[in-house]
Design a protein around this motif. Structure first.
Motif: not given
Lengths: 416, 316, 423
Positions: A109-110, A113, A117, A143
Motif C-alpha cells: 500500500a505504501a 501511494d 505521488k 486504491k
C-alpha cells in the motif's frame, strides 16, 4: 550506491563487465526488487530474488529488451512501509524505473501511494510498480492506480475459486474461519463469509476467529476451540509461522478436518505438513504449481531447481510478470513506463500450462486459471516434491478463469 | 463447553509453567543485579537450537541435559566478560548491552541454522497421545513438559530455601550490599545466578522447541511478556513470579476461548452499539482479540496501585 | 554545546559570533547539506535524520536530563504522527486555511495531551517502576494500534497527501527538497528550544532530580512535579517529530508506535551520549545512517548493528559525545596534537582487527547462508575468493589476532600519552 547482488547476478555482472570492455557500453534496464531480505520473512524475499534473476537471465539470453540488457538491483525493506518508501527512493536514484515488490500489504500500500505521488510530482520520470504477491483486494479496487499492475490473484479471486471448489463437496457441512488480525486476514474473512453463504447456503460457519499476526507461540487453545465447534473444514489465509504452528497444534490434538489455505506452500509449510502427517488434508489455492502436467512446466521446474539448490519455482506469476513486461517493452519499443504501461493494459498472454490469461485493463488485475492442490506423497505422474519431504502438490481441481471473474469498483484515473 | 474448559486450563497451566521457567531466571537476575536482561529470551532460543542440534547428533535426552549446561556456560561467560565490564557504567548500559546481544544472537542463529523453522521433533518415546477426552487427544510430550517444569520449580524452591548458596542468593536479593560486606564474593554469585538463569531459560527452550516451533523469531515473541511476569509478580519474589506466570498463562488461554465483544455486552444490556467515531472499533473487538493486550494492562495497573508488584517487598 | 562565559568582549560582533557562532554554523550546515548531497536517497536520509534528531533530543530530556528510563517514548511520536496525518486529510478535505508548515504543532499538541494523561499515571515514581510502566503503556498502545483500525489504519496505516493543502507563497511541498527545508527549519527551532530548556531553572531542577531526588525535595521542589513537567515537554517534542515524520512519509503505521521504535530512540540517545546536549544529535545521525545504509552493504547487517552497540556500550559508555568531550581539556590546553601520533599508531591495529572481523563475518555469512545456493565464490572490497577455501579464514584470523595483540600491546602507551597530555 552499493547494492546487494546475488549469486548468478554477480557472475552475470562480471561477464557483462567483461563484454563491456569489448563492445561499446550498453545501457541497462534496471529492475528494482524491494522485499524483506532480513528478518523472519527473509527466506521468502530471497527466494523471490532467485525467481527474478532467473527470468532476467532468460530475457537477456534472448537479447534483452529493445537491445538493452536487464539488470536486477535488490533492496531490503525489512517489511516496513516506511523502509519501503526509502528503498523505492534509493532504487529510483540508482536509475530504476521498474519497481517490483510482493510481500506485505502494508508495504505494498505504501508503494502504490509512493508511486502515485512520485509520478504526479515528477512528470517525465514516471516509474511503475509491478506487484507479484500482495493480494489485498483494495489494490485493484478502491486504491487502484494506473501505475500498479498485479499478477497474483487477489484474495477475493482466490476465495471465489476456493468456494467454487467447495460447492462440489457435499461433505462440507461446518466451516471454521481462522485468520490473522490485519487487513489481509480481514479481507479473507469477509470474502469467505460472503461467498460461502452465497454458494453453499446449507454450510454453517461455526467459527470466525482473528488472532494477532505472527505473535502466537502456541495454537493449542485455538485448536481446542475449533474442535469444540465441531467443524469439518477450516479456511485460513495464514502464512509464515502462523500456518506452520496452527497445523502442528492441530496434529497434536488429533484434529480431523480439511484445511483450505492460501499459503500452506510457503517456506517451511510443506515441512510442517509432512511432520504432522496431514496427508491429503491440506489444500492450497494458487495460480499453478510444480506438478501441473505439461512438459514445458516440468522442463522449467527442472531447470530452475538445478540452479537454486533444489528449491521449487514458487511463483508462476513472476514468470508471467517478467515475460509480459519484456513483451510490452518490446512492443512499445520503449523502456519508458509511461509508454509501455499502455501495452500491458489488457494484454493477453499464454500461460506455460497452455491456457490463456489476461491483464484486465479496468483495474490492472491479472486473470488466469486457478489450481487447488493438496500435499501428498509423490505418486503416479507427480514429479516434484517440496522441501525434500518426498511430498508434493497434486492438483485437486482446476478452476477456469471464467469462474473467478470478480467485478471491480476501480475508477482508474489515466494520467494526462 | 466442559472440554474447552478442561483443555484451556491444561494449555494455560502449561504456557504459564513455560513462562515461569524463563521468568524464574530473569527474576533472579533482575532483582539481584538490577539488569533488565533483554537477551533472556534469546538464551531460551539458543536452548531450543542447541537442543535441536544435539538431538540430531546424539538424542533428545542427552540434549535435555547438555544444552542447558552449554547455554548456562555461555551465559556465565557473557556475565564475566561482558556485563561485568559494563556494570560500572550503570543499568542503562547493561540493558543496552543485552539489547545488542539479542541482535547478535538472533543473527548468529539465523546464519547457522537458517531463517526457516528447523525440524525439531518430539522424541519417539514420548510421541503418543497421553489421553483422550471428548475425542481430543492430549500429547504425552506436553504432559512431560508440565512435569519437568513443576519438578524444576520444586528443585529451585528447595535450593533457594534449604541450601547455603540459596540463602546467600536470597540475602543478596533483599540486601545486596550487606551480603558483600559479609565477605561473600558477590560478583561470583552474580555470575552463578546469571549462568543458572540462562540455563533455566535453555531448559525451557529444549522442551518447548519440539512442541512449539523452533525458529529465529521465537525470542522476539516472548521477550516483553517476561518483564510483565517478573514485575507483576514483584521484584525478588519467586512465588510472585510463579503466580504471575500461571495467571498470565491462564488469562491468555481463556481469553482466546471467549467470543464476546464489548458491543455484545452493551447489546445484552439493551443498548445500541455506537457505530460512529474513531473509537467505534472498540465495541467490535472481542475478548479473544484483547487477550494479548491484557498482560500489559495488568502491568500498568499493578504498578500504579501497588508499585512493589504482587508479592514483592521493594520497588527497585 | 560549548558554553562561552562572558569575559570582557573584545568587540561586539566577535562576542556575538562567539556566543551564537555554533548556531549560525549549524544553520549554515543545514542549508548547505542538500547542495552537497544531491541524490534523492541522500535527501530522504537527511530528512529522516532531522526527524530523528528532534525525537532523540526529546527522549534525552527524559533519560539524560531527568534520569527517567522510558521504553515507550514512541507512543508520543506515533500518536503525534497519526494525528498529523488525520489533520492533513481533514484540512485537505474541508479546505481549511491552515498551511502545512504548522502541522507539526498538531502532532506536538497530541504528544503533549498524551504526555499529560500518561505522565500523570507514570511519573509518580522514578527508576524501575517508571521504566516498567512506560514499557507496559508502550506495548498497550502498540497492541491497541492494531485493534483500533479507524484511527490507526491497521498494518497498512493511514496515508495522506501533503500537496493537497493550502499553498503559501507558491510552495506546494511536492519535491523532497522543499520538505527537507521544512524539516530542517523545525529541527533547528526545536534544537534551540530544547537547548534553551536546559538553561531554565526548571531544566536545572530536572538535573537535580536526576542526581539526588531527596535534596531536590529539600530545596522545596516536588520531584514528582518536575518529572511530570519534563515528561509532558518531552511528549510535546516527540509529537512534533511525529508530525514531521507524517509530513515526510505521508504515511503513519503501527511500526511507528511499536516497541521497536522506542528501542531505536533509546539506542540513538545512548550511542550519541546522554551526558551532553549534542550527544543525541550525533546518535540520531549515526543510527539513521546505519539503518538506511547497512542493509544495502551486507546481508549480516543485524549482526554488525548488534556488535556496534555492544562495542559502544563496553568501550565508550559516554557515547560519541563522551568521547569527544574527553578531548576537550586537551584542546583547551593545546596538547591535543601530542596524542594524535599515538592515535595514528593505534589506528593500524584497529584497522587490522576491524578488517579481520569483517572478513570473518562476511565469509561466515556467505559460507553459511549463501554458499548452498550460489556457490562459494564471493567478493569483498574488490577481492574475489571462495568462502569454503582456507586462505580467507586464515587471513581473517591472522588480521584479527594481530590486531588484538598489537592493540593490547600498544594501548598502554596511548593511555600514558593521553594522561601526560591531560595533566
Amino acid at each position: 550506491m552499493p547494492t546487494r547482488r546475488y549469486g548468478t547476478g554477480l557472475a552475470v555482472a562480471a561477464l557483462a563487465a567483461g563484454l563491456g570492455l569489448a563492445a561499446p557500453a550498453m545501457a541497462q534496464v534496471k529492475i528494482a526488487f524491494i522485499d524483506p531480505l532480513s528478518g523472519a520473512m527473509a527466506p521468502i524475499g530471497e527466494h523471490g530474488v532467485k525467481h527474478f534473476q532467473y527470468m532476467i537471465d532468460k530475457i537477456n539470453a534472448k537479447g534483452g529488451v529493445n537491445g538493452q540488457k536487464m539488470e536486477l538491483i535488490t533492496f531490503d525493506n525489512k517489511l516496513s512501509p516506511q523502509e519501503t518508501v526509502i528503498a523505492a527512493q534509493k532504487a529510483i536514484d540508482a536509475g530504476a524505473r521498474i519497481l517490483t515488490l510482493g510481500n506485505g500489504s502494508g508495504a505494498a500500500a505504501a508503494m502504490i501511494d509512493f508511486v502515485n505521488k512520485h509520478n504526479d510530482r515528477n512528470p517525465g520520470k514516471e516509474v511503475v510498480y509491478l506487484n507479484y504477491a500482495a493480494v489485498d483486494p483494495a489494490f485493484t479496487n478502491d486504491k487502484c492506480s494506473y501505475w500498479h499492475f498485479r499478477w497474483d490473484a487477489h484474495s477475493d479471486i482466490k476465495m471465489q475459486a476456493l468456494t467454487s471448489y467447495m460447492k462440489g463437496k457435499p461433505g462440507i457441512k461446518k466451516v471454521y474461519l481462522i485468520n490473522q488480525d490485519y487487513s489481509f486476514g480481514h479481507a479473507v474473512r469477509k470474502a469467505a463469509n460472503e461467498m460461502v453463504k452465497a454458494k453453499r447456503p446449507d454450510v454453517q460457519i461455526v467459527g470466525d476467529e482473528l488472532h494477532p499476526l505472527a505473535k502466537i507461540t502456541d495454537f493449542a487453545p485455538y485448536v481446542a476451540k475449533i474442535k469444540a465447534s465441531g467443524a469439518d473444514s477450516v479456511i485460513t489465509g495464514n502464512w509464515g509461522s502462523d500456518i506452520a504452528l496452527l497445523l502442528k497444534a492441530a496434529a497434536d490434538a488429533n484434529l480431523q478436518v480439511d484445511w483450505y489455505t492460501y499459503y500452506a506452500g510457503g517456506a517451511g509449510g510443506p515441512t510442517a505438513i509432512k511432520q504432522t502427517g496431514l496427508k491429503d488434508r491440506v489444500f492450497q489455492i494458487t495460480e499453478g504449481h510444480a506438478n501441473v502436467n505439461t512438459p514445458e512446466n516440468h522442463a522449467w521446474e527442472q531447470d530452475f531447481r538445478k540452479k537454486s539448490a533444489g528449491q521449487g519455482w514458487w511463483y508462476p506469476r513472476v514468470r508471467n510478470e517478467m515475460e509480459m513486461l519484456a513483451k510490452a517493452m518490446n512492443e512499445a519499443k520503449s523502456n519508458n513506463p509511461k509508454v509501455f504501461a499502455e501495452k500491458l493494459r489488457g494484454m493477453k498472454y499464454k500461460l506455460i500450462y497452455g491456457t490463456e490469461a489476461y491483464m484486465r485493463a479496468e483495474d490492472h488485475q491479472f486473470f488466469q486459471d486457478m489450481y487447488i492442490s493438496n500435499l501428498t506423497p509423490l505418486a503416479g505422474d507427480m514429479k516434484f516434491d517440496e522441501e525434500n519431504t518426498g511430498w508434493g502438490w497434486r492438483t485437486a481441481a482446476k478452476i477456469p478463469m471464467g469462474n473467478t471473474d470478480v467485478p471491480t469498483t476501480c475508477k482508474m484515473a489515466k494520467p494526462s | 463447553m466442559l472440554e474447552l474448559v478442561i483443555f484451556s486450563t491444561l494449555n494455560g497451566v502449561l504456557y504459564g509453567m513455560l513462562l515461569f521457567l524463563l521468568a524464574s531466571g530473569l527474576t533472579l537476575i533482575f532483582s539481584m543485579m538490577g539488569v533488565l536482561n533483554f537477551a533472556h529470551a534469546s538464551f531460551y532460543m539458543l536452548g531450543a537450537y542447541f537442543g535441536f542440534q544435539l538431538s540430531q547428533w546424539l538424542n533428545f535426552w542427552t540434549a535435555l541435559i547438555v544444552a542447558p549446561v552449554l547455554v548456562g556456560l555461555i551465559g556465565a561467560g557473557v556475565e564475566r566478560w561482558g556485563l561485568r565490564t559494563v556494570h560500572k557504567w550503570g543499568h542503562v548500559a547493561e540493558l543496552l548491552f543485552t539489547f545488542g546481544l539479542a541482535f547478535v544472537i538472533e543473527e548468529l542463529v539465523q546464519m547457522v541454522w537458517g531463517k526457516l523453522p528447523v525440524d525439531y521433533r518430539v522424541p519417539p518415546l514420548l510421541d503418543f497421545p497421553a489421553f483422550e477426552l471428548f475425542g481430543t487427544t492430549y500429547p504425552a510430550f506436553r504432559m512431560f513438559m508440565l512435569l519437568i517444569s513443576v519438578a524444576i520449580f520444586l528443585v529451585l524452591l528447595m535450593v533457594l530455601t534449604r541450601s547455603r548458596i540459596g540463602l546467600i542468593i536470597q540475602a543478596a536479593l533483599s540486601h545486596p550490599n550487606m551480603v558483600a560486606m559479609l565477605g561473600h564474593n558477590v560478583p561470583k554469585v552474580f555470575m552463578l545466578v546469571f549462568g543458572c538463569g540462562c540455563g533455566l531459560a535453555a531448559i525451557a527452550g529444549v522442551i518447548a522447541g519440539p512442541a512449539l516451533v523452533t525458529q529465529p523469531s521465537m525470542a522476539h515473541v516472548l521477550g516483553p511478556i517476561l518483564f510483565v511476569v517478573v514485575v507483576f509478580g514483584g521484584l525478588g519474589s519467586l512465588p510472585g513470579a510463579f503466580i504471575a506466570s500461571l495467571l498470565i498463562g491462564l488469562i491468555q488461554t481463556f481469553a482466546i476461548a471467549i467470543n464476546y465483544s464489548l458491543g455484545d455486552a452493551l447489546a445484552s444490556l439493551g443498548m445500541a452499539r455506537p457505530l460512529q467515531g474513531v473509537l467505534s472499533d472498540l465495541w467490535q473487538v472481542t475478548v479473544a482479540q484483547i487477550g494479548p493486550v491484557v498482560p500489559y494492562l495488568m502491568l500498568v495497573l499493578i504498578l500504579v496501585f501497588r508499585p512493589t508488584g504482587l508479592m514483592g517487598t521493594r520497588e527497585s | 554545546m560549548a558554553i562561552t562565559t562572558m569575559t570582557k568582549p573584545a568587540s561586539l560582533p566577535l562576542d556575538l559570533a562567539k556566543r551564537y557562532g555554533i548556531w549560525i554554523l549549524a544553520a549554515a550546515v543545514m542549508i548547505v547539506l542538500p547542495k552537497i548531497f544531491t541524490s534523492g536517497a541522500a535527501l530522504t536520509t537527511m530528512c529522516l535524520m532531522g526527524i530523528m534528531i528532534v525525537f532523540s533530543l526529546s527522549y534525552n530530556m527524559l533519560l539524560g536530563q531527568t534520569g527517567m528510563l522510558s521504553f515507550g517514548h514512541a507512543v508520543y511520536y506515533g500518536l503525534g504522527g497519526f494525528l498529523a496525518v488525520h489533520a492533513m486529510n481533514t484540512i485537505a478535505a474541508d479546505r481549511l486555511p491552515i498551511p502545512l508548515p504548522l502541522l507539526p504543532l498538531a502532532g506536538g499538541a497530541m504528544g503533549l495531551l498524551f504526555g499529560i494523561i500518561f505522565g500523570a499515571v507514570s511519573t509518580r515514581r522514578a527508576g524501575t517502576v517508571f521504566a516498567m510502566i512506560s514499557l507496559g503503556l508502550g506495548e498497550l498502545i502498540a497492541s491497541l494500534s492494531l485493534i483500533l483500525r479507524g484511527f490507526f489504519g491497521g498494518e497498512e496505516g493511514i496515508t495522506a497527501n501533503r500537496t493537497k493543502m493550502l499553498t503559501l507563497f507558491g510552495v506546494r511541498f511536492g519535491p523532497q527538497i522543499e520538505v527537507y527545508y521544512l524539516i530542517a527549519a523545525w529541527c533547528f527551532v526545536c534544537i534551540i528550544a530544547m537547548f534553551a530548556f536546559t538553561r531554565t531553572p526548571l531544566g536545572r531542577m530536572c538535573n537535580a532530580v536526576r542526581e539526588n531526588p531527596e535534596r531536590a525535595e529539600f530545596v522545596g521542589y516536588s520531584t514528582q512535579m518536575v518529572r511530570f513537567i519534563a515528561f509532558c515537554i518531552a511528549g510535546f517534542f516527540a509529537g512534533i517529530a511525529g508530525g514531521l515524520a507524517a509530513i515526510n512519509f505521508e504515511l503513519m503505521n503501527a511500526v511507528n508506535i511499536s516497541g521497536a521504535q522506542s528501542g531505536v530512540v533509546l539506542l540513538m540517545a545512548y550511542i550519541g551520549g546522554v551526558g551532553h546536549f549534542f550527544g543525541p544529535i550525533m546518535g540520531a545521525v549515526l543510527v539513521t545512517l546505519l539503518q538506511v545504509m547497512l542493509s544495502d552493504i551486507t546481508g549480516a547487517w543485524m549482526l554488525y548493528f548488534g556488535l556496534i552497540f555492544i562495542m559502544m556500550v563496553m568501550f565508550a559508555p559516554g557515547g560519541m559525545a563522551g568521547l569527544i568531550m574527553l578531548h576537550l581539556p586537551l584542546w583547551q590546553r593545546g596538547t591535543l596534537l601530542r596524542v594524535l601520533p599515538h592515535y595514528a599508531v593505534m589506528a593500524v591495529p584497529c584497522a587490522m582487527g576491524l578488517a579481520g572481523l569483517v572478513l570473518l563475518i562476511e565469509a561466515a555469512h556467505h559460507q553459511l547462508v549463501k554458499a548452498a545456493s550460489d556457490g562459494p565464490a564471493m567478493k569483498l572490497a574488490g577481492f574475489a575468493f571462495a568462502s569454503n577455501a582456507a586462505p580467507p579464514w586464515i587471513v581473517a584470523a591472522a588480521l584479527l589476532g594481530a590486531g588484538l595483540w598489537l592493540g593490547r600491546r600498544w594501548a598502554p602507551r596511548l593511555t600514558a600519552a593521553f594522561a601526560e597530555a591531560a595533566r
